[in-house]
Design a protein around this motif. Structure first.
Motif, short mmCIF file in Angstrom:
data_model
loop_
_atom_site.label_atom_id
_atom_site.label_comp_id
_atom_site.label_asym_id
_atom_site.label_seq_id
_atom_site.Cartn_x
_atom_site.Cartn_y
_atom_site.Cartn_z
N PRO A 193 1.55 3.51 20.97
CA PRO A 193 1.94 2.20 20.41
C PRO A 193 1.34 1.04 21.21
CG PRO A 193 3.84 3.66 20.49
CD PRO A 193 2.74 4.35 21.26
N VAL A 240 -2.10 0.55 20.17
CA VAL A 240 -2.18 -0.17 18.88
C VAL A 240 -2.12 -1.68 19.13
CG1 VAL A 240 -1.01 -0.63 16.69
CG2 VAL A 240 -1.21 1.73 17.52
N GLY A 241 -1.23 -2.10 20.02
CA GLY A 241 -1.12 -3.53 20.34
C GLY A 241 -2.42 -4.08 20.89
N LEU A 282 -5.01 -4.30 18.19
CA LEU A 282 -4.82 -5.43 17.28
C LEU A 282 -5.43 -6.70 17.86
CD1 LEU A 282 -1.19 -4.78 15.97
CD2 LEU A 282 -3.34 -4.56 14.69
N ARG A 283 -5.36 -6.81 19.15
CA ARG A 283 -6.01 -7.96 19.81
C ARG A 283 -7.54 -7.84 19.64
NH1 ARG A 283 -5.21 -12.74 23.29
NH2 ARG A 283 -7.14 -12.89 24.45
N ARG A 299 -8.69 -8.87 16.25
CA ARG A 299 -8.66 -10.31 16.04
C ARG A 299 -9.79 -11.03 16.76
NH1 ARG A 299 -4.79 -12.76 19.03
NH2 ARG A 299 -3.62 -10.82 18.99
N GLU A 359 4.65 6.96 14.83
CA GLU A 359 4.88 5.53 14.64
C GLU A 359 3.58 4.77 14.85
OE1 GLU A 359 9.59 5.46 16.08
OE2 GLU A 359 8.19 4.04 16.96
N ASN A 370 0.94 5.38 12.02
CA ASN A 370 1.36 4.64 10.83
C ASN A 370 1.00 3.16 10.94
OD1 ASN A 370 2.79 4.34 8.29
ND2 ASN A 370 4.47 3.42 9.47
N MET A 371 1.35 2.57 12.08
CA MET A 371 1.08 1.14 12.27
C MET A 371 -0.42 0.88 12.35
SD MET A 371 4.14 -0.14 14.80
CE MET A 371 3.84 1.08 16.09
N LEU A 386 -1.75 1.04 8.84
CA LEU A 386 -1.24 -0.09 8.06
C LEU A 386 -1.97 -1.39 8.39
CD1 LEU A 386 2.68 -0.05 8.22
CD2 LEU A 386 1.29 -0.15 6.14
N TRP A 387 -2.17 -1.60 9.69
CA TRP A 387 -2.65 -2.90 10.15
C TRP A 387 -4.13 -2.91 10.54
CZ3 TRP A 387 2.17 -3.10 13.82
CH2 TRP A 387 3.32 -3.36 13.05
#
Lengths: 303, 323
Positions: free
Chosen positions: A124, A127-128, A131-132, A135, A157, A160-161, A164-165
């Motif tokens: 997880p 994933v964070g 995501l950065r 962007r 988890e 999935n994220m 999704l993202w």
């Protein structure tokens, strides 16, 4: 499935790759030796038999990419950052340690490399970070896990994220067929491919001791993660040639023989005896000198 | 302004002033705006910086920590504080530890907001006050919203400190007004993270309580003053842990009897930790051991008459102080 574990002939290997695989191997062997001599504190998990995976992976990563590693992470680190002195200093609590000796073998944060000791916890977080990257540029996150890690809910988890993202996350699964002492068949129902399919996450599997074959199979996946900004799972079938940590191997002689046969090392000595012999001498001497150098240093300080 | 609206406005300002702030949580996006409407309007205004997430409390706290490590700032809302147990690993073993376990200070600007507490009839798994489980975790701060403290300032303080925090928000407090100045009997003063509520200076009774207990503590204080002729000062810290009592040292120095109230269940509590800290500081000056008021060692039932027995009531506080 691409290739087979026991390739009849390996593809020619670059000096850089072979050197790094041998460097990691001798680093790990030195650690086991130091443990036997009672000169290391705590525990360690060596990656004997799996060294070619991070060496294959790291060449495809860029400086801005992040790597998340796990308990069996020395190879991941050394393939990414050629700093064996600093890693050994970390493991032995000496001056020049990556994290002042606080994190030790399995909690390292250095530049864009981070490892944690709890199975699945990193995904997880990866994933964070991904995501950065999504962007801010075209960096990606590469997270190494094992087959045993799939027992953790956090993996699902995170997948999935990520899907999704659109997180640019490459999960490299070093499937070494055993979770500590439990054979994978006794701790995992179904398959990793099936799990990925459930999330619509692209998955590739390769079974090879050839660093070039592993890298060749991975390259398009890294490209996919980077360009499409999507997660992907790369599963490499490997053999754990060493114990889980130290002296805790309960496998039968036949199982150990099978693991030894699946190690990349005998394949390379068979196909490239002169090249291995020449480089091995250099790497052995280099690591021996590193051990001597680091153990002569003062203890690390932490304020 | 009600506390819920104040929190909402604070989040709006925070996200407006700091483009690095991201907010994640279940059902936080508009038009729903979160189960308690604290995030209303944020996704309409800040788009992808506000993310409604799958039901993955552990996962989203991990994602928040990842954003925080990579250079952003993250606020994660967990719909009911009870579900923080699902994120315990990410909080304790990753976010908190990462601030120090890599041998050098690492900033993890992460706030995990936890709507908390009973008295709304939500039953055993949606009514708990789990603060005590987060007390004494190295690298983790524990905050609790109060009607006296500016939430925006607290969020800014947490982010500036670089230490992850759990931020408890009492669910009944959401419906109460923010408080300032006084209530006619008591003055309300805010100083360095503490609210000091008192009818007169240097009272012999001092009550410490987290923000979620404010309405019940104020009722008890008024009853004590008007009916029992006991003036008691209420101290409300915004940060429960680590607890720094220096800013209210003068109030404590005058105390003869100290009382600590909290919503958590009895046993291994925040209040016990406060008592330990204060006993060391005030030993010899107090005329009685520190009184502790908490919920009983029990789950929180759903039916109103049963729930009332298992949550701290104003009369419990008054009785303990008036002993």
């Amino acid at each position: 499935m691409i290739g087979a574990v026991r390739e009849r002939t390996l593809t020619p290997v670059s000096e850089a790759d072979l050197s790094r695989m041998l460097r990691i191997r001798h680093f790990e062997k030195a650690l086991l030796r130091l443990f036997e001599q009672g000169r290391l504190n705590g525990t360690t998990h060596t990656c004997l038999g799996q060294e070619h995976v991070p060496v294959a992976v790291s060449a495809l990563l860029r400086p801005e990419d992040h790597v998340f590693s796990n308990h069996r992470g020395h190879g991941h680190f050394l393939a990414r950052y050629d700093e064996p002195h600093a890693l050994l200093a970390e493991i032995t609590g000496r001056e020049g340690a990556l994290c002042n000796g606080v994190g030790g073998s399995q909690h390292i944060y250095h530049e864009r490399f981070l490892s944690t000791g709890v199975q699945g916890e990193s995904l997880p977080v990866a994933v964070g970070v991904a995501l950065r990257h999504r962007r801010t540029g075209d960096g990606i996150v590469c997270a190494y896990i094992g087959d045993g890690t799939w027992g953790e809910g956090s993996v699902y988890e995170a997948l999935n994220m990520a899907q999704l993202w659109g997180a640019p996350l490459l999960v490299v699964v070093e499937h070494n067929r055993i979770a500590q002492s439990t054979p994978t068949a006794r701790q995992m129902a179904g398959s990793i491919a099936g799990r990925c399919a459930g999330f619509g996450v692209r998955h590739e599997r390769v079974e090879s001791v050839d660093v070039n074959v592993v890298r060749g199979a991975l390259a398009p996946l890294v490209d996919h993660v980077r360009r499409e900004k999507r997660p992907a799972v790369f599963e490499v079938s490997v053999h754990r040639a060493g114990p889980h940590s130290k002296g805790d191997d309960t496998r039968t002689a036949a199982e150990l023989a099978e693991a030894a046969a699946g190690d990349w090392y005998p394949h390379y000595t068979r196909d490239f005896p002169a090249q291995v012999a020449a480089l091995e001498e250099i790497e052995r001497a280099f690591i021996d000198a590193a051990v001597e150098n680091v153990l002569a240093r003062p203890l690390s300080e932490w304020s | 302004m009600r506390v819920a609206e104040h929190l909402n406005r604070s989040l709006h300002s925070l996200m407006e002033n700091d483009p690095s702030v991201h907010l994640l949580g279940e059902d936080v996006s508009d038009p729903y705006g979160g189960a308690f409407k604290i995030t209303k309007g944020l996704s309409d205004r800040f788009g992808p910086r506000v993310m409604s997430t799958p039901l993955s409390e552990g996962g989203i706290v991990g994602v928040g920590a990842g954003l925080a490590l990579a250079g952003d700032r993250a606020i994660v809302e967990i719909m009911f504080g009870d579900f923080a147990t699902l994120a315990f690993d990410q909080l304790v073993n990753f976010a908190a530890k990462s601030t120090t376990m890599y041998g050098r200070p690492v900033d993890v600007p992460l706030i995990v907001r936890l709507p908390t507490g009973g008295r709304r009839g939500y039953g055993p798994t949606h009514s708990q006050s789990l603060q005590k489980h987060f007390i004494g975790v190295p690298g983790l701060s524990v905050y609790e919203m109060s009607p006296f403290h500016d939430a925006g300032r607290l969020f800014a303080e947490i982010f500036a400190g670089g230490r992850p925090a759990v931020f408890f928000e009492d669910k009944v407090l959401y419906t109460k007004p923010m408080l300032s100045d006084g209530d006619g009997l008591h003055t309300f003063e805010v100083r360095d993270g503490w609210a000091v509520i008192r009818a007169e200076r240097d009272t012999e009774d001092v009550l410490l309580a987290p923000g979620g207990l404010t309405d019940r503590a104020l009722t008890a204080l008024r009853d004590l003053l008007l009916e029992d002729e006991i003036a008691c000062t209420l101290l409300v810290p915004a940060r429960l842990h680590p607890l720094d009592v220096t800013p209210v040292a003068d109030v404590l120095a005058a105390a003869k009897r100290v009382h600590v109230a909290e919503d958590g269940t009895a046993g291994g509590t925040w209040g016990a930790e406060v008592a330990r800290l204060l006993h060391e500081r005030l030993w010899g000056r107090l005329t009685a051991p520190i009184t502790h008021i908490s919920a009983p060692d029990s789950i929180i039932p759903t039916a109103a008459h049963l729930e009332a027995r298992c949550t701290v009531q104003p009369a419990d506080i008054r009785r303990a102080i008036n002993k």
